[in-house]
Design a protein around this motif. Structure first.
Motif, PDB file in Angstrom:
ATOM      1  N   LEU A 131      59.927 102.183  38.063  1.00  0.00           N
ATOM      2  CA  LEU A 131      58.532 102.555  38.285  1.00  0.00           C
ATOM      3  C   LEU A 131      58.147 102.190  39.719  1.00  0.00           C
ATOM      4  N   PRO A 132      57.204 102.914  40.313  1.00  0.00           N
ATOM      5  CA  PRO A 132      56.739 102.562  41.665  1.00  0.00           C
ATOM      6  C   PRO A 132      56.081 101.179  41.678  1.00  0.00           C
ATOM      7  N   PHE A 133      56.535 100.334  42.586  1.00  0.00           N
ATOM      8  CA  PHE A 133      56.072  98.949  42.646  1.00  0.00           C
ATOM      9  C   PHE A 133      54.565  98.870  42.877  1.00  0.00           C
ATOM     10  N   ALA A 134      54.092  99.556  43.912  1.00  0.00           N
ATOM     11  CA  ALA A 134      52.686  99.426  44.314  1.00  0.00           C
ATOM     12  C   ALA A 134      51.726  99.896  43.230  1.00  0.00           C
ATOM     13  N   ALA A 135      52.106 100.916  42.486  1.00  0.00           N
ATOM     14  CA  ALA A 135      51.198 101.482  41.484  1.00  0.00           C
ATOM     15  C   ALA A 135      51.212 100.720  40.172  1.00  0.00           C
ATOM     16  N   PHE A 136      52.388 100.207  39.772  1.00  0.00           N
ATOM     17  CA  PHE A 136      52.504  99.703  38.404  1.00  0.00           C
ATOM     18  C   PHE A 136      52.605  98.184  38.276  1.00  0.00           C
ATOM     19  N   VAL A 137      52.943  97.460  39.345  1.00  0.00           N
ATOM     20  CA  VAL A 137      52.922  95.994  39.237  1.00  0.00           C
ATOM     21  C   VAL A 137      51.500  95.488  38.940  1.00  0.00           C
ATOM     22  N   PRO A 138      50.445  96.047  39.579  1.00  0.00           N
ATOM     23  CA  PRO A 138      49.092  95.622  39.184  1.00  0.00           C
ATOM     24  C   PRO A 138      48.780  95.916  37.719  1.00  0.00           C
ATOM     25  N   VAL A 139      49.286  97.026  37.183  1.00  0.00           N
ATOM     26  CA  VAL A 139      49.078  97.333  35.762  1.00  0.00           C
ATOM     27  C   VAL A 139      49.738  96.262  34.903  1.00  0.00           C
ATOM     28  N   MET A 140      50.979  95.912  35.239  1.00  0.00           N
ATOM     29  CA  MET A 140      51.667  94.843  34.522  1.00  0.00           C
ATOM     30  C   MET A 140      50.907  93.533  34.669  1.00  0.00           C
ATOM     31  N   GLY A 141      50.414  93.263  35.873  1.00  0.00           N
ATOM     32  CA  GLY A 141      49.669  92.031  36.116  1.00  0.00           C
ATOM     33  C   GLY A 141      48.438  91.933  35.246  1.00  0.00           C
ATOM     34  N   PHE A 142      47.697  93.034  35.123  1.00  0.00           N
ATOM     35  CA  PHE A 142      46.491  93.011  34.274  1.00  0.00           C
ATOM     36  C   PHE A 142      46.866  92.781  32.812  1.00  0.00           C
ATOM     37  N   ALA A 143      47.899  93.500  32.329  1.00  0.00           N
ATOM     38  CA  ALA A 143      48.287  93.402  30.925  1.00  0.00           C
ATOM     39  C   ALA A 143      48.736  91.986  30.563  1.00  0.00           C
ATOM     40  N   PHE A 144      49.656  91.428  31.353  1.00  0.00           N
ATOM     41  CA  PHE A 144      50.167  90.097  31.036  1.00  0.00           C
ATOM     42  C   PHE A 144      49.156  89.011  31.402  1.00  0.00           C
ATOM     43  N   GLY A 145      48.311  89.274  32.403  1.00  0.00           N
ATOM     44  CA  GLY A 145      47.237  88.337  32.704  1.00  0.00           C
ATOM     45  C   GLY A 145      46.249  88.266  31.560  1.00  0.00           C
ATOM     46  N   PHE A 146      45.890  89.421  31.003  1.00  0.00           N
ATOM     47  CA  PHE A 146      44.985  89.462  29.848  1.00  0.00           C
ATOM     48  C   PHE A 146      45.591  88.695  28.679  1.00  0.00           C
ATOM     49  N   TYR A 147      46.890  88.937  28.438  1.00  0.00           N
ATOM     50  CA  TYR A 147      47.584  88.214  27.369  1.00  0.00           C
ATOM     51  C   TYR A 147      47.540  86.707  27.602  1.00  0.00           C
ATOM     52  N   ASP A 148      47.746  86.287  28.851  1.00  0.00           N
ATOM     53  CA  ASP A 148      47.720  84.857  29.158  1.00  0.00           C
ATOM     54  C   ASP A 148      46.350  84.256  28.885  1.00  0.00           C
ATOM     55  N   GLY A 149      45.290  85.019  29.181  1.00  0.00           N
ATOM     56  CA  GLY A 149      43.944  84.528  28.905  1.00  0.00           C
ATOM     57  C   GLY A 149      43.646  84.435  27.425  1.00  0.00           C
ATOM     58  N   VAL A 150      44.258  85.322  26.634  1.00  0.00           N
ATOM     59  CA  VAL A 150      44.002  85.360  25.195  1.00  0.00           C
ATOM     60  C   VAL A 150      44.878  84.373  24.435  1.00  0.00           C
ATOM     61  N   PHE A 151      46.178  84.325  24.793  1.00  0.00           N
ATOM     62  CA  PHE A 151      47.143  83.577  23.971  1.00  0.00           C
ATOM     63  C   PHE A 151      48.017  82.676  24.825  1.00  0.00           C
ATOM     64  N   GLY A 152      48.867  83.274  25.682  1.00  0.00           N
ATOM     65  CA  GLY A 152      49.540  82.494  26.713  1.00  0.00           C
ATOM     66  C   GLY A 152      51.029  82.256  26.628  1.00  0.00           C
ATOM     67  N   PRO A 153      51.574  81.753  25.491  1.00  0.00           N
ATOM     68  CA  PRO A 153      52.996  81.380  25.485  1.00  0.00           C
ATOM     69  C   PRO A 153      53.907  82.549  25.840  1.00  0.00           C
TER      70      PRO A 153
END
Length: 249
Positions: A131-153
């Motif tokens: 996947l293109p780094f610039a376009a999709f790393v922020p998408v991954m960051g939001f998804a896993f960041g949201f998960y970290d805020g909700v649950f974390g492990p």
């Protein structure tokens, strides 16, 4: 206030947690039980764990960056979006049903462990990105960041596998980039915890000193030995986290 011997033991736990976290993530698996065993209430233990852990993560991220394993310019948009995602997760956690995560996350972690255990081509060499780094790393960051805020492990393991599988980073660079994004996802949680007065600052300070030492040694170990040490430790930490979640919830 805890007695000096307990504080010393917690400092040692912080150092071990920082070492493990710098290489494979999952340092909270060491630090959080140590805080709870010292008689600290669960919410205060979670907040203090985030506070002390962020110091070790920062030390590890700085060490990887100084040795060229983090391309901060490319990561900056993802850094900002990860912070937003984690903050959104922390703010909405009370309205979400996280019971499904208690089963889904251990299954995902075991899948990650199996991939790192049996994938024959894992190394420190970069490969073609899916996947293109610039376009999709922020998408991954939001998804896993949201998960970290909700649950974390397991957040660190999820980031690492994402950087390797989706964006073609070598294992050491993937680990360094993971530290950068994990740093800001943890910082977002502290934006919530600190104003609530949940952080036990004397305990956090002692453990943070241990984290600085452990995070630095762990990052240097990861950089020196690369995939040879990162790969098996990710397997061990992912399986251990999965077992802990399945057995203790």
């Amino acid at each position: 206030m805890l007695d000096p011997l307990t504080l010393l033991a917690l400092g040692g736990a912080g150092m071990l947690a920082g070492f493990v976290d710098a290489i494979a993530g999952g340092g909270g698996m060491v630090a959080l039980p140590a805080l709870l065993s010292a008689g600290i209430p669960p919410v205060a233990a979670l907040a203090t764990n985030k506070m002390q852990g962020i110091v070790g993560t920062a030390m590890a991220a700085l060490t990887y960056w100084r040795r060229g394993y983090i391309d901060l310019k490319r990561l900056l948009p993802a850094v900002a979006i990860t912070f937003v995602g984690s903050l959104a997760g922390a703010l909405t956690v009370s309205a979400l049903d996280t019971s499904l995560l208690k089963v889904a996350v251990p299954v995902a972690l075991i899948g990650i462990a199996l991939y790192f255990l049996f994938a024959p081509k894992l190394s420190d060499a970069d490969k073609a990105a899916r996947l293109p780094f610039a376009a999709f790393v922020p998408v991954m960051g939001f998804a896993f960041g949201f998960y970290d805020g909700v649950f974390g492990p397991g957040t660190g393991s999820f980031f690492t596998i994402g950087f390797v599988l989706l964006f073609g980073l070598g294992l050491t660079r993937a680990t360094g980039s993971t530290k950068a994004l994990n740093l800001v996802s943890n910082l977002a949680a502290l934006v919530i915890f600190i104003p609530q007065g949940q952080v036990l600052w004397p305990v956090a300070l002692v453990m943070a000193l241990g984290q600085i030492v452990g995070g630095y040694i762990g990052a240097r170990t990861g950089i020196r030995y690369g995939a040879r040490v990162i790969r098996p430790l990710v397997v061990v930490v992912s399986v251990a986290l999965a077992i802990r979640l399945l057995v203790w919830g």
